[in-house]
Enzyme design. Structure first.
Site, PDB file in Angstrom:
ATOM      1  N   GLU A 199       0.840  -1.209   0.000  1.00 51.13           N
ATOM      2  CA  GLU A 199       0.000   0.000   0.000  1.00 51.13           C
ATOM      3  C   GLU A 199       0.878   1.263   0.000  1.00 51.13           C
ATOM      4  O   GLU A 199       0.401   2.354  -0.243  1.00 51.13           O
ATOM      5  CB  GLU A 199      -0.920   0.024   1.229  1.00 51.13           C
ATOM      6  CG  GLU A 199      -2.227  -0.721   1.025  1.00 51.13           C
ATOM      7  CD  GLU A 199      -2.053  -2.219   0.831  1.00 51.13           C
ATOM      8  OE1 GLU A 199      -1.364  -2.843   1.651  1.00 51.13           O
ATOM      9  OE2 GLU A 199      -2.578  -2.755  -0.155  1.00 51.13           O
ATOM     10  N   ASN A 276      -1.388  -7.901  -3.510  1.00 55.07           N
ATOM     11  CA  ASN A 276      -1.974  -6.994  -4.486  1.00 55.07           C
ATOM     12  C   ASN A 276      -0.907  -6.167  -5.193  1.00 55.07           C
ATOM     13  O   ASN A 276       0.245  -6.104  -4.770  1.00 55.07           O
ATOM     14  CB  ASN A 276      -2.960  -6.053  -3.778  1.00 55.07           C
ATOM     15  CG  ASN A 276      -2.305  -5.309  -2.630  1.00 55.07           C
ATOM     16  OD1 ASN A 276      -2.160  -5.854  -1.552  1.00 55.07           O
ATOM     17  ND2 ASN A 276      -1.892  -4.076  -2.856  1.00 55.07           N
ATOM     18  N   ASP A 321      -7.168  -4.941  -4.574  1.00 55.60           N
ATOM     19  CA  ASP A 321      -6.446  -5.379  -3.377  1.00 55.60           C
ATOM     20  C   ASP A 321      -6.740  -6.855  -3.078  1.00 55.60           C
ATOM     21  O   ASP A 321      -6.803  -7.263  -1.920  1.00 55.60           O
ATOM     22  CB  ASP A 321      -6.810  -4.501  -2.165  1.00 55.60           C
ATOM     23  CG  ASP A 321      -5.935  -4.773  -0.951  1.00 55.60           C
ATOM     24  OD1 ASP A 321      -4.781  -5.204  -1.127  1.00 55.60           O
ATOM     25  OD2 ASP A 321      -6.423  -4.580   0.181  1.00 55.60           O
ATOM     26  N   CYS A 606     -22.736   1.963  12.715  1.00 54.39           N
ATOM     27  CA  CYS A 606     -22.157   1.845  14.062  1.00 54.39           C
ATOM     28  C   CYS A 606     -22.054   0.398  14.554  1.00 54.39           C
ATOM     29  O   CYS A 606     -21.118   0.035  15.255  1.00 54.39           O
ATOM     30  CB  CYS A 606     -22.989   2.625  15.081  1.00 54.39           C
ATOM     31  SG  CYS A 606     -23.534   4.239  14.506  1.00 54.39           S
TER      32      CYS A 606
HETATM   33 CA    CA Z   1      -3.072  -5.049   0.498  1.00 57.14          CA
END
Ligand code: CA
Length: 673
Positions: A199, A276, A321, A606
């Protein structure tokens, strides 16, 4: 049709166990012991117990007839408030567990007494460089040493008796945003270790180090490097034409090996799963298309020299991803009347794969959760058939599973007796959209997606978690247990006809393996994400699990971590089960319609974090002043630093409705009609 074969091999297994589980001193943990770990049911020698990583224990003292007598033997407080994801090892009565910040604990497995603790003193800047919490999934054991991958990229060998460092080495360029959270594996005297960081922009690889000296034996890069230079392997020369454009290698490319590594000693093949792409968007990473080998793939590598033998790519040109690093397990299955040596994986993308692990041939791939990016996997070509528009090339798209995956690192288990895979599955999704402009920023979070608030919250997203008993031959679930929450723990299967699993909501359960009947549960005091283990010491069978809510889903949740160990008739006190009861009732003056609207908003936004009652704060029992700050918290993000996300797209009326609903629930909890 598989039953007689499976039952027979289980019988042989049990006979071998009885013969070998004798009085002589325990043999050393060398390559042969690791390959023959089935014969040491009293121990848990490596990450998945045995090289096939089935996480199946032949122990039967605790079984479906007496599990209701299971009680706490001891509890070990890690004194941490971050995620605990590790599978502890047990070797000759000593447990080796890893915790937040890659700390290693050696604990007497019968008493819970700490023998030593090793803290690699990771620089706290890594908190911002680890996508998914400062977690560690476990250590490896070999020849009197404990091996751990450290968050900052080091591999450390410790003396198992003293916890003193025998050697350590940096396995990554520490100037780049690499991190290690996965467990090392020991294969023929080598320590195999991967890393994460896709990432942030890194190039994935897996390395092998000599267990004795710490010297690098080989390294396999999973994606090509600078195309103007020679590639490091023939496999990468073959991969290079599957990448388009000129910038992908500057983004690192991704394909990190951050979790699953499995070894088959008979075939002499090492299987690693790759992650990914970096960046996520295929349109930015490889404009013009291309499969982008070897992203999102299962690789079979020769462990002696690090050369690629075969590969299977689950998602060509990944853009969601969809890592294929999720736990893999090896088994023998009878498929179409033929005995096959298979590899099974349920990666993030929502399909359950069965491959012939000798050749890489795809045998089956079936959706195990809701999947909206591909209609199916073509068994002839082995390729997924994408649903038009799913790749958000021109228009944003809401896709399931989301980046947390239909299944993530939480290990699954397999019982050769029931023939079922016990899979912690989850339904979730995410909105993907191309950004108007993109600039890669080194050392920062780079996804290559448009930032539209917390996209994941913008839509009515049904999310749920469940324990799925998947039949890999019939290719469908045999039974399921539904949970309100997702991001639940890994599983353990035993010959006592039991499956153990902890949940995000803090319960630790035992189910009957054949039909999923709930037989026992205990309160862990915090959410469980780690997989349990079982072992035997002085004639007693123990079941252990690390309890510490955290990880990618809720990395900053404030919890106290502990290692809980259970035994029949255990009498140690469990963490107290909180009985929330607000002291005061606060009138909201809201109309019933407003409360009903708030109930819907609560369920969407929530429930999944706060509905676990005690894992994150129970909103019904907040101190009264909080209710007046809902606008500041929800719209302005006043508690963002403490991990409470902003919901800036909610308006004042929505916040008021939410407050009205929560206050009404508080009134009910206080016992008012
Ligand atoms: Ca990832």
């Amino acid at each position: 049709m598989t039953r007689p074969l499976v039952a027979a091999s289980a019988g042989i297994l049990m006979a071998a166990v009885t013969l070998l589980h004798g009085q002589q001193p325990p043999p050393r943990v060398d390559a042969a012991a690791l390959a023959g770990a089935t014969a040491r049911p009293q121990d848990w020698l490596s990450y998945g117990r045995t090289y096939d990583e089935q996480r199946f224990s032949p122990l039967t003292q605790v079984n479906d007839g007496n599990v209701s007598r299971l009680g706490l033997a001891w509890s070990f407080d890690t004194q941490t408030d971050r995620g605990l994801e590790a599978t502890p090892l047990v070797v000759d009565g000593v447990m080796y567990a890893t915790g937040s910040w890659s700390v290693v604990y050696a604990i007497d497995a019968a008493s819970g007494r700490e023998l030593w603790k090793y803290d690699p003193e990771v620089h706290r800047k890594y908190d911002a460089l680890a996508c998914c919490d400062v977690v560690n999934r476990g250590a490896a054991f070999h020849e009197g040493r404990v091996y751990v991958g450290v968050l900052d990229g080091r591999l450390v060998a410790l003396d198992a008796k003293s916890g003193k460092v025998a050697w350590q080495t940096a396995t990554v360029d520490q100037a780049q945003p690499y991190t290690i959270t996965g467990a090392p594996r020991v294969v023929k005297g080598k320590i195999i270790i991967g890393n994460g960081g896709a990432e942030y922009g890194v190039r994935g690889f897996v390395s092998a180090y000599d267990a004795g000296t710490g010297k690098l034996a080989w390294r396999f890069y999973t994606v090509p490097g600078d195309p103007s230079k020679p590639q490091e392997s023939k496999a990468l020369e073959r991969a290079l034409p599957t990448w388009e454009g000129s910038d992908w290698w500057k983004y690192g490319g991704g394909g990190t090996v951050w979790d699953s590594i499995v070894f088959d000693p008979e075939l002499n093949l090492l299987y690693v799963g790759t992650g990914n792409g970096s960046v996520w968007s295929r349109h930015l990473r490889s404009p013009g298309g291309g499969d982008n080998l070897y992203l999102a793939s299962i690789l079979a590598i020769n462990p002696d020299n690090g050369e690629l033998v075969w590969h299977y790519q689950t998602v060509p040109g990944d853009t969601w991803d969809y890592t294929a690093v999720q736990p893999m397990m090896l088994a023998e299955l009878t498929i179409g009347g033929r005995a096959r040596k298979v590899l099974m994986q349920a990666p993030k993308n929502g399909f359950f794969y069965v491959l012939d692990r000798a050749t890489g041939e795809l045998l089956s791939a079936d959706p195990y959760v809701t999947v909206t990016w591909a209609s199916h996997v073509d068994l002839e070509t082995g390729r997924p058939v994408e649903i038009p528009g799913a790749d958000y090339a021109t228009k944003g798209a809401y896709i399931r599973p989301g980046p947390l995956g239909g299944h993530n690192w939480q290990a699954m288990s397999y019982s050769p007796i029931t023939g079922l895979v016990y899979l912690p599955a989850q339904d979730n999704g995410r909105y993907f959209e191309q950004p108007d402009t993109f600039e890669f920023k080194p050392l920062e979070y780079n996804l290559g997606l448009a930032t539209v608030g917390r996209n994941v919250e913008r839509f009515d997203i049904p999310s749920a978690g469940r324990l799925l008993a998947w039949d890999p031959v019939a290719r469908r679930p045999r039974w399921t247990v539904e949970y309100g929450n997702y991001w639940n723990g890994g599983t353990l299967a035993t010959a006592g006809n039991l499956v153990f699993q902890g949940t995000a909501a803090g319960e630790f359960y035992a189910y009957r393996a054949t039909d999923g009947a709930k037989l026992w549960s205990a309160w862990a005091g915090t959410g469980i994400v780690a997989p349990p283990i079982t072992y035997e010491r002085e004639g007693r069978q123990y079941v252990s699990v690390m309890a510490g809510w955290g990880g990618a889903f809720a990395r900053r949740a404030r919890t106290t971590g502990r290692l809980l160990t259970f035994v029949l008739d255990g009498k140690a006190p469990l963490p107290p089960r909180p009985r929330p009861r607000p002291a005061t009732v606060i009138a909201s003056g809201a109309r019933p319609e407003e409360i009903a609207a708030g109930a819907k908003l609560y369920a969407t936004h929530c429930q999944r974090c706060h509905g676990g009652a005690t894992v994150l704060p129970d909103l019904r029992t907040s101190s009264p002043a909080i209710y007046g700050s809902y606008e500041k918290i929800l719209i302005d993000g006043a508690l963002a630093e403490r991990g409470m996300p902003r919901f800036e797209y909610l308006d004042g009326a929505a916040v008021a409705a939410l407050r009205a609903y929560v206050l009404d629930e508080r009134r009910k909890l206080a016992g008012q009609p």
